[in-house]
Design a protein around this motif. Structure first.
Motif, mmCIF file in Angstrom:
data_model
loop_
_atom_site.group_PDB
_atom_site.id
_atom_site.type_symbol
_atom_site.label_atom_id
_atom_site.label_comp_id
_atom_site.label_asym_id
_atom_site.label_seq_id
_atom_site.Cartn_x
_atom_site.Cartn_y
_atom_site.Cartn_z
ATOM 1 N N THR A 135 21.028 19.559 6.679
ATOM 2 C CA THR A 135 19.604 19.237 6.693
ATOM 3 C C THR A 135 19.376 17.964 5.896
ATOM 4 O O THR A 135 19.764 17.887 4.719
ATOM 5 N N VAL A 136 18.768 16.982 6.553
ATOM 6 C CA VAL A 136 18.471 15.707 5.901
ATOM 7 C C VAL A 136 16.956 15.607 5.776
ATOM 8 O O VAL A 136 16.247 15.451 6.773
ATOM 9 N N SER A 137 16.477 15.701 4.552
ATOM 10 C CA SER A 137 15.032 15.721 4.333
ATOM 11 C C SER A 137 14.709 15.320 2.897
ATOM 12 O O SER A 137 15.486 15.584 1.986
ATOM 13 N N SER A 138 13.558 14.677 2.741
ATOM 14 C CA SER A 138 13.107 14.328 1.400
ATOM 15 C C SER A 138 12.170 15.401 0.848
ATOM 16 O O SER A 138 11.696 15.296 -0.282
ATOM 17 N N PRO B 132 17.183 11.790 8.932
ATOM 18 C CA PRO B 132 16.602 13.077 9.316
ATOM 19 C C PRO B 132 17.060 13.536 10.705
ATOM 20 O O PRO B 132 17.228 14.738 10.936
ATOM 21 N N GLU B 133 17.291 12.597 11.607
ATOM 22 C CA GLU B 133 17.724 12.968 12.954
ATOM 23 C C GLU B 133 19.165 13.480 13.000
ATOM 24 O O GLU B 133 19.640 13.938 14.050
ATOM 25 N N ASP B 134 19.885 13.410 11.884
ATOM 26 C CA ASP B 134 21.220 14.013 11.814
ATOM 27 C C ASP B 134 21.154 15.504 11.501
ATOM 28 O O ASP B 134 22.179 16.193 11.511
ATOM 29 N N THR B 135 19.961 16.005 11.220
ATOM 30 C CA THR B 135 19.791 17.426 10.916
ATOM 31 C C THR B 135 20.202 18.278 12.115
ATOM 32 O O THR B 135 19.719 18.085 13.225
#
Length: 123
Positions: free
Chosen positions: A120-123, A87-90
């Motif tokens: 965006t990296v998210s579940s 997520p911190e790569d978003t």
């Protein structure tokens, strides 16, 4: 004039992968260093990875072992393979390049930016 056009961003779940591409076009004699930067909301833009025309690479510590930068000099294109995304790569990811172009009888090196692509990296 030189244009950098990025592609490959999008939404991915944590642990997933994305591959960014950046193609340079225009009045190009040679491209020296190429790199990928990113800017998350409320944060400064930071260098993620860079690669010289000879293939030497540099990465920030937080992406080492997960991201790989490469380039195809014949296509004036740089890539960023991103694995094990977190997520911190978003962020918005920007391509950057130092380009040699002809100006009459001389050559000049100018620095160019792409327009940015959202990751965006998210579940």
């Amino acid at each position: 004039q030189v244009q950098l056009v990025e592609s490959g961003g999008g939404l991915v779940q944590p642990g997933g992968s994305l591959r960014l591409s950046c193609a340079a076009s225009g009045s190009i004699i040679n491209i020296n260093a190429m790199g990928w930067y990113r800017q998350a909301p409320g944060k400064q833009r930071e260098l993620v990875a860079s690669i010289t025309s000879g293939g030497s690479t540099v990465y920030i510590d937080s992406v080492k072992g997960r991201f790989t930068i490469s380039r195809d000099n014949a296509k004036n294109t740089v890539y960023l393979q991103m694995n094990s995304l977190k997520p911190e790569d978003t962020a918005v990811y920007y391509c950057n390049a130092d380009v040699q172009s002809p100006y009459g009888t001389i050559m000049k090196v100018n620095n160019y930016w792409g327009q940015g692509t959202q990751v965006t990296v998210s579940s």
